[in-house]
Write a protein that holds these residues in place. Structure first.
Motif, PDB file in Angstrom:
ATOM      1  N   ARG A  53     -10.842  17.228 -13.569  1.00 32.41           N
ATOM      2  CA  ARG A  53     -12.028  18.327 -12.748  1.00 32.41           C
ATOM      3  C   ARG A  53     -12.833  17.487 -12.896  1.00 32.41           C
ATOM      4  O   ARG A  53     -12.801  16.350 -13.988  1.00 32.41           O
ATOM      5  N   GLN A 212     -21.113  21.224  -4.566  1.00 31.90           N
ATOM      6  CA  GLN A 212     -21.754  21.491  -6.621  1.00 31.90           C
ATOM      7  C   GLN A 212     -23.054  21.067  -6.720  1.00 31.90           C
ATOM      8  O   GLN A 212     -22.922  21.148  -8.194  1.00 31.90           O
ATOM      9  N   ARG A 237     -20.637  23.061 -11.436  1.00 28.46           N
ATOM     10  CA  ARG A 237     -18.777  23.488 -11.531  1.00 28.46           C
ATOM     11  C   ARG A 237     -18.518  22.275 -11.138  1.00 28.46           C
ATOM     12  O   ARG A 237     -18.916  20.970 -10.354  1.00 28.46           O
ATOM     13  N   LEU A 238     -17.685  21.313 -11.775  1.00 27.34           N
ATOM     14  CA  LEU A 238     -16.583  20.250 -11.551  1.00 27.34           C
ATOM     15  C   LEU A 238     -16.369  20.714 -10.848  1.00 27.34           C
ATOM     16  O   LEU A 238     -15.115  22.208  -9.968  1.00 27.34           O
ATOM     17  N   ILE A 239     -15.819  19.166  -9.941  1.00 30.58           N
ATOM     18  CA  ILE A 239     -14.891  19.728  -8.244  1.00 30.58           C
ATOM     19  C   ILE A 239     -13.756  18.921  -8.873  1.00 30.58           C
ATOM     20  O   ILE A 239     -13.684  17.751  -9.445  1.00 30.58           O
ATOM     21  N   PRO A 240     -12.760  18.946  -7.512  1.00 30.98           N
ATOM     22  CA  PRO A 240     -11.324  18.282  -8.330  1.00 30.98           C
ATOM     23  C   PRO A 240     -11.668  16.699  -7.438  1.00 30.98           C
ATOM     24  O   PRO A 240     -12.343  16.831  -6.628  1.00 30.98           O
TER      25      PRO A 240
ATOM     26  N   ASP B   9     -12.789  12.250 -16.097  1.00 30.74           N
ATOM     27  CA  ASP B   9     -12.931  13.239 -15.983  1.00 30.74           C
ATOM     28  C   ASP B   9     -13.866  13.940 -16.632  1.00 30.74           C
ATOM     29  O   ASP B   9     -14.740  14.156 -17.698  1.00 30.74           O
ATOM     30  N   SER B  10     -13.849  15.826 -16.693  1.00 33.66           N
ATOM     31  CA  SER B  10     -14.642  16.390 -17.186  1.00 33.66           C
ATOM     32  C   SER B  10     -14.890  16.582 -18.351  1.00 33.66           C
ATOM     33  O   SER B  10     -15.495  16.537 -19.907  1.00 33.66           O
ATOM     34  N   ASP B  45     -19.669  21.222 -18.730  1.00 36.49           N
ATOM     35  CA  ASP B  45     -18.864  21.431 -18.344  1.00 36.49           C
ATOM     36  C   ASP B  45     -18.402  23.386 -17.615  1.00 36.49           C
ATOM     37  O   ASP B  45     -18.770  23.987 -18.413  1.00 36.49           O
ATOM     38  N   ALA B  53      -7.764  20.988 -12.106  1.00 41.29           N
ATOM     39  CA  ALA B  53      -8.958  21.637 -11.068  1.00 41.29           C
ATOM     40  C   ALA B  53      -8.254  22.872 -11.029  1.00 41.29           C
ATOM     41  O   ALA B  53      -8.872  23.940 -10.469  1.00 41.29           O
ATOM     42  N   TYR B  54      -6.631  23.136 -10.769  1.00 45.31           N
ATOM     43  CA  TYR B  54      -5.785  24.393 -10.592  1.00 45.31           C
ATOM     44  C   TYR B  54      -4.438  24.542 -11.198  1.00 45.31           C
ATOM     45  O   TYR B  54      -4.252  23.591 -12.181  1.00 45.31           O
TER      46      TYR B  54
END
Lengths: 620, 290
Positions: A53, A212, A237-240, B9-10, B45, B53-54
């Motif tokens: 993310r 977002q 919101r973090l995104i893919p 990344d996050s 975050d 993400a999934y």
């Protein structure tokens, strides 16, 4: 894959490659399978690259910039051209009163729609529509009379505007793609490179969750949470990451392919820009003298050669990003780890794919490298395949050894290589300047603009933050300079001018602080907190007004009448702004309201816009 | 631009430091709520601790999409001739790659100023030859006609250039010109004539010679020798769609034309295929009955 592209660079139709074509095809497919196998062995790397993310702000900025370019493209297409509105490009290109009658456009450009749909009977089966969609159809291939096309364009403008504003962003992006594609697919006669870039990224945009941040969607979500009882302002919101990673690949392909295809003499000798800038179809103003001077001063030849190499080597920036990411996460221990056997197996699989690529590069060299020469670089032609194969095969081993040696023994050079030679700061800044140069000197449609709009997606959230802070900062004035006493008095003013502005550009201090004086009750406090969602430059301070809603504040109760009127104190000004004037002040520091800024200085209109701003900000 | 932020990344992102330092209020104490809402950092975050993400099933669903698009995109951009041709054919046949790229609007070719930029300025003069033999230049080419500075991109200029190289477009372009002429003059012209015009840009060496060593003096593009060559002539009364169709005549408030005036287009659709099928079936049955 890039190696393969290089091998095929001088692809000519006259060269008979049939002796190796079957083998090469099989080998390329094996190489692809091996690369997939590599990620099967090391799935954590796949996840790290594509499925993490990420901060939504770079993609959101791209949405806004890219959306504007697309909107501009179609406004320009609709309202320019011909003499008068009746003969505008809109009618000429998209309606049956223009270049194509509907059935001719359908026959030539609709793919299988022309047989699947009958003007009188419609589709034979309901699912034939989906068959047609899996092709090139456009809704304008069904009918293209001006009122209908106008309605389609109206819908397109609306969807694009809502996409830019971030209202129902996902849905609006999909609809925008469909409508933009419908216009583009009617006929391709007017296409430019910029249109192709637009189409590619518009498609990828449907997969990016770019609503977002910097959107009404995000604002409404956060507003609901804050007013609904949240105790902190919710995070974005973090995104893919994967659609953005594919965008990187797409951009790298555009540059690399266009660089490799520039195989002509003019790009090697550096005369390409001389000719390009002298083309009547493109130059902004005829400036043959300036171009001549630019050429003979060496500026244009150097620029042409740099541009050519920069384009061909652009994919290196992706390699640089991966290396920088690996180094950073290796340092902090967050790089995904794997058992030693998986790492070894991964290397084995990757190297197998590489060796296949090396062999294909050798075959490519055999066919395409200096075809007239029996011994290119002194190597007999029959020896070319094994020689090139060996050279390419050992390349990663040599590079890896160099990498490890630099990191261990020459860390400063190593850092220079990874952050400068392979860093985005070089490749993207150069690209940005190149496009600005193209756009100033030539009119090639929206190509430069759309390419630059895509650059936003390459930034990180922290860099976007830095951008806003820098934008809102002020220049520091230098101390009075004694050193200018040695400068002749006539030059002192001009030298001082450049020194002062150079100093101000490089020495920054934060912008003026804006203090929000809010009611101390719960409701006022929550409404004041909403302003933080808009405060991208971090300019706000908050101060409770002790006089408002006494008693309620202590107990944290909200008042039924809504929030207490908001007031604003601007640093360095003694007055306290309220009502429309408070809103007027906030327009200045909230980028989301900058659309109102050009009009906010007008007397009477300004405070009215300020009131509107307060309404939008939910302060009324 | 800090390179340490590459592919961040996050996990790495820091909280949004609001810089909203507490300003001591005039006697008002900062409540807990004010502290957290107004003065604390906004978290970066929305799901701390979730790096990806999934969930697993989402990853399994998305992975083939990424693989498919990326590999098709790379193979699509390989040269379409020579050693890579069969790979592209394999992708087209087994993975429907060509149709996918077309459906996605992502079919692409990046030959901009390649392999060389043009070294000539090329234009297409479009002329109407009337029934009485008179010739009218429609001034569709930009030679000597462009306004400077050239600010808004001129799609007509692009199309004028395209009909120089794209011979297939000329018939359609001529048909449009015929229709426009008929609409404006209520009569069809005889033919549309295309003449290619070009001027050759002097090479840098020639420029140096022409300007006697002072290249900054440049040259006047309008003084370059203008070459001309007639490329095509397309007749209006025998070309498909080169006449106004009845529905356009009616839309423009014109009198209906005589029968057979408009040369239309017939597109075979599934209805024709079905009828052909019915005929074949009938013939088959007839044959059996005999």
């Amino acid at each position: 894959m890039i190696g393969l592209l290089l091998a095929f660079k001088k692809d000519k139709p006259s060269i008979d490659v049939s002796a190796h074509a079957d083998d090469v095809t099989t080998l390329i497919l094996y190489a692809i399978v091996l690369l997939i196998a590599f990620f099967v062995v090391r799935p954590e790397l796949w996840r790290r690259i594509f499925l993490v993310r990420v901060d939504p702000r770079p993609a959101a900025l791209m949405r806004i910039a890219f959306g504007f370019v697309v909107l501009w493209t179609f406004l320009d297409l609709a309202f320019t051209g011909g003499q008068g509105a009746a003969e505008s490009n809109f009618k000429f290109l998209f309606t049956d009163e223009g270049l194509w009658l509907t059935d001719m456009a359908r026959r030539n450009y609709s793919g299988n729609l022309k047989t699947l749909w009958d003007p009188e009977q419609g589709f034979e089966h309901w699912y034939d529509l989906f068959k047609a969609l899996w092709g090139r159809m456009s809704i304008l291939h069904f009918r293209s009379d001006p009122p209908f096309v106008m309605a389609v364009f109206g819908a397109m403008y609306t969807c694009l505007t809502l996409m830019i504003l971030g209202v129902r962003t996902r849905l609006m992006t999909v609809l925008s793609w469909f409508l933009v594609e419908s216009a583009y697919r009617y006929s391709p006669i007017y296409f430019t490179g910029g249109d192709t870039v637009t189409r590619c990224f518009m498609f990828l945009g449907m997969f990016v969750n770019w609503g977002q941040a910097y959107s009404f969607d995000a604002w409404w979500r956060r507003r609901k949470a804050v007013l609904g009882g949240a105790r902190t302002v919710p995070a974005l919101r973090l995104i893919p990451a994967w659609p953005m990673r594919i965008m990187y690949v797409q951009l790298a392909i555009i540059y690399c392919a266009t660089g490799l295809l520039k195989s002509g003499k003019t790009w090697k000798t550096g005369t390409a820009l001389y000719y390009a800038l002298n083309l009547d179809h493109f130059y902004r103003v005829p400036a043959t003298g300036l171009v001549g001077a630019g050429h003979f001063s060496g500026l244009l030849p150097i620029s042409a050669i740099i541009t050519h190499w920069w384009e061909m080597l652009f994919p290196l920036v992706i390699l640089g990003m991966m290396i920088n990411c690996y180094e950073r996460e290796r340092r902090d221990g967050s790089w995904p780890t794997a058992a030693i056997w998986r790492r070894l197996l991964g290397w084995l699989v990757f190297m197998s794919a590489w060796v296949i690529g090396a062999h294909v590069a050798g075959v490519g060299a055999h066919y395409y490298l200096l075809p007239k020469d029996d011994a290119p670089f002194g190597i007999p032609r029959e020896q070319l395949i094994p020689t090139v194969r060996m050279a390419v095969a050992v390349l990663p081993v040599v590079l890896l050894a160099l990498y490890v040696a630099l990191r261990r023994f020459l860390p400063r050079i190593f850092d220079f290589v990874r952050t400068w030679l392979l860093g985005r700061r070089v490749w993207l800044v150069l690209g940005f300047n190149l496009h600005v140069g193209i756009d100033i000197s030539m009119n090639v449609g929206v190509f430069a603009n759309v390419m630059m709009s895509v650059y936003f997606v390459w930034l990180s959230g922290a860099e976007i933050d830095l951008m806003w802070r820098t934008l809102f900062s002020r220049g520091k004035d230098p101390e009075p300079q004694e050193r200018f006493k040695k400068v002749p008095p006539k030059l002192r003013r001009i030298v001082g001018f450049f020194y002062r502005h150079g100093y101000r550009a490089t020495h920054r201090r934060p912008g003026k602080r804006y203090t929000i004086v809010h009611g101390a009750d719960d409701t006022s406090l929550r409404h004041a907190a909403l302003l933080r969602c808009w405060d991208l430059g971090y300019r706000l301070d908050f101060q409770a007004d002790a006089d408002s809603n006494d008693g309620d504040a202590a107990e944290g109760r909200s008042t039924p009448a809504g929030p207490a009127p908001l007031r604003v104190i601007v640093e360095g000004r003694s007055e306290v702004l309220s009502g429309g004037r408070a809103g007027q002040a906030l327009i200045k520091i909230f980028p989301g309201l900058w659309v109102l800024r050009p009009f906010s200085w007008i007397p009477v209109v300004g405070p009215a816009l300020g009131s509107l701003a307060l309404y939008v900000l939910k302060q009324k | 631009m800090s390179e340490d932020d590459d592919m961040r990344d996050s996990k790495e992102d820091q909280p949004e430091s609001g810089g909203s330092a507490a300003v001591p209020g005039a006697g008002a104490e900062i409540s807990d709520l004010a502290q957290t809402l107004l003065h604390s950092d906004i978290p970066r975050d929305d799901k701390p601790g979730h790096r990806f993400a999934y969930p697993l099933w989402g990853m399994l669903l998305v992975t083939p999409v990424i693989l498919y698009h990326t590999s098709v995109l790379l193979v699509h951009n390989l040269p379409s001739k020579g050693l890579a041709k069969q790979t592209q054919d394999w992708f087209a046949k087994h993975l429907d790659a060509k149709r996918y790229m077309r459906a996605a609007g992502s079919n692409q070719s990046w030959a901009m100023f390649a392999p060389n930029p043009h070294r000539s300025n090329i234009f297409m003069r479009v002329e109407v030859v009337k029934e009485d033999g008179g010739v009218v230049d429609l001034e569709h080419d930009i030679y000597g006609r462009r306004w400077y500075p050239y600010l808004w991109y001129d799609r007509r200029g692009k199309i004028n250039r395209r009909i120089v190289d794209g011979k297939g477009y000329r018939r359609h372009y001529a048909a449009w010109v015929c229709r426009q002429w008929e609409r404006q003059h209520d009569e069809l012209p005889d033919e549309i004539r295309f003449t290619k015009l070009w001027t050759r840009i002097p090479s840098p060496e020639e420029l140096m010679k022409q300007t006697k060593g002072k290249p900054w003096r440049g040259y006047d593009p309008m003084n370059l020798h203008l070459n001309e060559r007639e490329e095509d002539a397309i007749r209006c009364n025998s070309t498909r769609h080169a006449q106004l169709p009845p529905y356009l005549r009616s839309r423009y408030g014109m009198e209906p034309a005589e029968d057979g005036h408009f040369r239309g287009l017939y597109i075979r659709t599934w209805v024709d295929a079905a009828e052909d099928g019915d005929d074949a079936e009938r013939r088959k049955r007839k044959g059996k009955n005999k």
